[in-house]
Design an enzyme around this catalytic site. Structure first.
Site, PDB file in Angstrom:
ATOM      1  N   ASP A  13       0.813  -1.213   0.000  1.00  0.00           N
ATOM      2  CA  ASP A  13       0.000   0.000   0.000  1.00  0.00           C
ATOM      3  C   ASP A  13       0.848   1.266   0.000  1.00  0.00           C
ATOM      4  O   ASP A  13       0.482   2.275   0.592  1.00  0.00           O
ATOM      5  CB  ASP A  13      -0.986  -0.019   1.181  1.00  0.00           C
ATOM      6  CG  ASP A  13      -1.750  -1.325   1.197  1.00  0.00           C
ATOM      7  OD1 ASP A  13      -2.260  -1.685   0.120  1.00  0.00           O
ATOM      8  OD2 ASP A  13      -1.785  -1.991   2.234  1.00  0.00           O
ATOM      9  N   HIS A  43      -4.274  -2.594  -5.947  1.00  0.00           N
ATOM     10  CA  HIS A  43      -3.532  -1.449  -6.479  1.00  0.00           C
ATOM     11  C   HIS A  43      -4.531  -0.380  -6.917  1.00  0.00           C
ATOM     12  O   HIS A  43      -5.396  -0.631  -7.742  1.00  0.00           O
ATOM     13  CB  HIS A  43      -2.645  -1.882  -7.647  1.00  0.00           C
ATOM     14  CG  HIS A  43      -1.513  -2.780  -7.216  1.00  0.00           C
ATOM     15  ND1 HIS A  43      -0.585  -3.291  -8.063  1.00  0.00           N
ATOM     16  CD2 HIS A  43      -1.170  -3.228  -5.980  1.00  0.00           C
ATOM     17  CE1 HIS A  43       0.293  -4.030  -7.379  1.00  0.00           C
ATOM     18  NE2 HIS A  43      -0.065  -4.008  -6.117  1.00  0.00           N
TER      19      HIS A  43
HETATM   20  P1  IMP Z   1      -2.153 -13.003   2.843  1.00  0.00           P
HETATM   21  O1  IMP Z   1      -1.118 -12.638   1.831  1.00  0.00           O
HETATM   22  O2  IMP Z   1      -3.559 -12.684   2.403  1.00  0.00           O
HETATM   23  O3  IMP Z   1      -1.987 -14.391   3.360  1.00  0.00           O
HETATM   24  O4  IMP Z   1      -1.913 -12.069   4.132  1.00  0.00           O
HETATM   25  C1  IMP Z   1      -0.720 -12.154   4.906  1.00  0.00           C
HETATM   26  C2  IMP Z   1      -0.333 -10.771   5.428  1.00  0.00           C
HETATM   27  O5  IMP Z   1       0.094  -9.960   4.338  1.00  0.00           O
HETATM   28  C3  IMP Z   1      -1.474  -9.995   6.100  1.00  0.00           C
HETATM   29  O6  IMP Z   1      -0.925  -9.183   7.121  1.00  0.00           O
HETATM   30  C4  IMP Z   1      -2.002  -9.102   4.967  1.00  0.00           C
HETATM   31  O7  IMP Z   1      -2.637  -7.947   5.467  1.00  0.00           O
HETATM   32  C5  IMP Z   1      -0.706  -8.777   4.244  1.00  0.00           C
HETATM   33  N1  IMP Z   1      -0.880  -8.456   2.815  1.00  0.00           N
HETATM   34  C6  IMP Z   1      -0.990  -9.339   1.799  1.00  0.00           C
HETATM   35  N2  IMP Z   1      -1.098  -8.687   0.629  1.00  0.00           N
HETATM   36  C7  IMP Z   1      -1.036  -7.382   0.899  1.00  0.00           C
HETATM   37  C8  IMP Z   1      -1.069  -6.201   0.080  1.00  0.00           C
HETATM   38  O8  IMP Z   1      -1.157  -6.237  -1.142  1.00  0.00           O
HETATM   39  N3  IMP Z   1      -0.973  -5.010   0.736  1.00  0.00           N
HETATM   40  C9  IMP Z   1      -0.836  -4.954   2.090  1.00  0.00           C
HETATM   41  N4  IMP Z   1      -0.800  -6.010   2.875  1.00  0.00           N
HETATM   42  C10 IMP Z   1      -0.900  -7.229   2.297  1.00  0.00           C
HETATM   43 MG    MG Z   2      -2.737  -2.233  -1.673  1.00  0.00          MG
END
Ligand code: IMP
Ligand code: MG
Length: 335
Positions: A13, A43
């Site tokens: 982000d 995004h």
């Molecule tokens: P997962 O990738 O959905 O398994 O989430 C694992 C961790 O990564 C969590 O803390 C999510 O909030 C974070 N996370 C995964 N993808 C993103 C992203 O695109 N932006 C911000 N945080 C992410």
């Molecule tokens: Mg994002």
């Protein structure tokens, strides 16, 4: 010919979508290729008064002449994909690698019901972790197995390498970020694979010697969704007071916030071998710079902030975000 990789500097982000959309218009890449984990990403692109929150379609869709590819390393959810194809009208421009992994309902169910993933790790619930688990087990379906995807299938690695050999510009769109990397991040509070520039190369099938520029995107303050450490974390009241309130593009969760961290920035520059830094949301920390495209407006504390980043990371800040729109940017790159 230039291959430019865009990757996240902190915990996601940072505004990768905004930087990518600017580069897609200005650098006129023949291809923007999506790398990264999958639809756990969001995004955000704000273009011509319209906001898009894309989880799979490459942020370069705003350039009508750019081919949009999704690399083999990425996971897709076909429901999310077809909705985004419609929203962005990108059917004729899209190519999906034969070996892209397929997220099924069972993966989403496991991601949200499994207490370790949804509770302890705070996953986005998009099914990416369980799908990557099945991929490691060699039991995951891939794009070539899915009838509705046949018209999009292509060999992404070959398309990109051919484009580079023909002297064209290619942008590689990473997702997530450095400290969410399964290997280099704040384990176990990370995503389900590596997310650094090396992984981005692997996701789209190019070798490291083909890479010309690595732009690591950093926001002027840090945010994090989900659990895990966040050095200098502010309370909710302090976050509101500073005007740093943000909500997750995928989950709608309030993002935790902290001031910019120079040590982490230095580490991110090294892990990704960054050649440039894109610094976003400078207007949120220094409102005087809002909507500016002119480097002459960079003065006082805002300029000192950038000088300090460059001194501590030994990397140039070449792109500076001054507002949400694609056009709100100071571009200091040499032509
Ligand atoms: P997962 O990738 O959905 O398994 O989430 C694992 C961790 O990564 C969590 O803390 C999510 O909030 C974070 N996370 C995964 N993808 C993103 C992203 O695109 N932006 C911000 N945080 C992410
Ligand atoms: Mg994002």
């Amino acid at each position: 010919m230039t291959l430019t990789i865009i990757c996240g500097g902190f915990w996601g982000d940072e505004g990768k979508g905004k930087i990518l959309s600017h580069l897609a218009l200005v650098d006129k890449p023949s291809i923007v290729a999506r790398a990264g984990v999958g639809p756990n990403a969001g995004h955000t692109i704000f273009f011509k008064g319209k906001e898009y929150k894309l989880r799979l379609i490459p942020s370069g869709f705003i350039n009508p002449d750019t081919r949009l590819l999704i690399g083999a390393g990425v996971l897709i959810n076909t429901k999310v994909l077809f909705k985004e194809i419609e929203d962005t009208k990108s059917q004729s421009k899209l190519g999906i690698d034969y070996q892209v992994g397929i997220i099924e309902d069972k993966h989403i169910e496991m991601d949200s019901k499994n207490k370790h993933l949804s509770g302890k790790i705070g996953s986005t619930g998009s099914g990416t972790g369980p799908a990557n688990m099945d991929r490691a087990m060699r039991s995951l379906k891939i794009a070539r197995d899915i009838p509705e995807l046949q018209e999009f299938l292509t060999d992404v690695s070959t398309e990109i390498n051919d484009a580079l050999d023909q002297g064209e510009n290619v942008l590689a769109e990473g997702s997530q970020a450095t400290f969410l990397s399964l290997y280099h991040g704040t384990y176990p509070y990370v995503t389900s694979k590596d997310t650094t520039s090396s992984a981005i190369c692997s996701d789209i099938g190019v070798g490291p010697k083909k890479v010309d520029e690595v732009i690591v995107v950093m926001k002027s303050f840090i945010t994090r969704v989900g659990t895990g450490e966040l050095p200098g974390e502010l309370s909710e009241e302090e976050t509101i007071e500073k005007g740093w309130v943000e909500y997750g593009a995928v989950t709608g969760r309030l993002r935790r916030a902290a001031p910019f961290n120079f040590e982490l920035a230095k580490k991110a520059v090294r892990i990704n071998s960054a050649t440039q830094i894109a610094l976003t949301k400078l207007d949120i920390v220094y409102p005087k710079i809002a909507k500016s495209n002119n480097v002459d407006n960079l003065k006082g504390e805002a300029l000192e902030f950038i000088d300090t980043i460059e001194a501590k990371t030994r990397c140039k800040v070449t792109l500076i975000g001054t507002g949400p729109g694609t056009e709100d940017i100071i571009d200091l790159r040499e032509n």
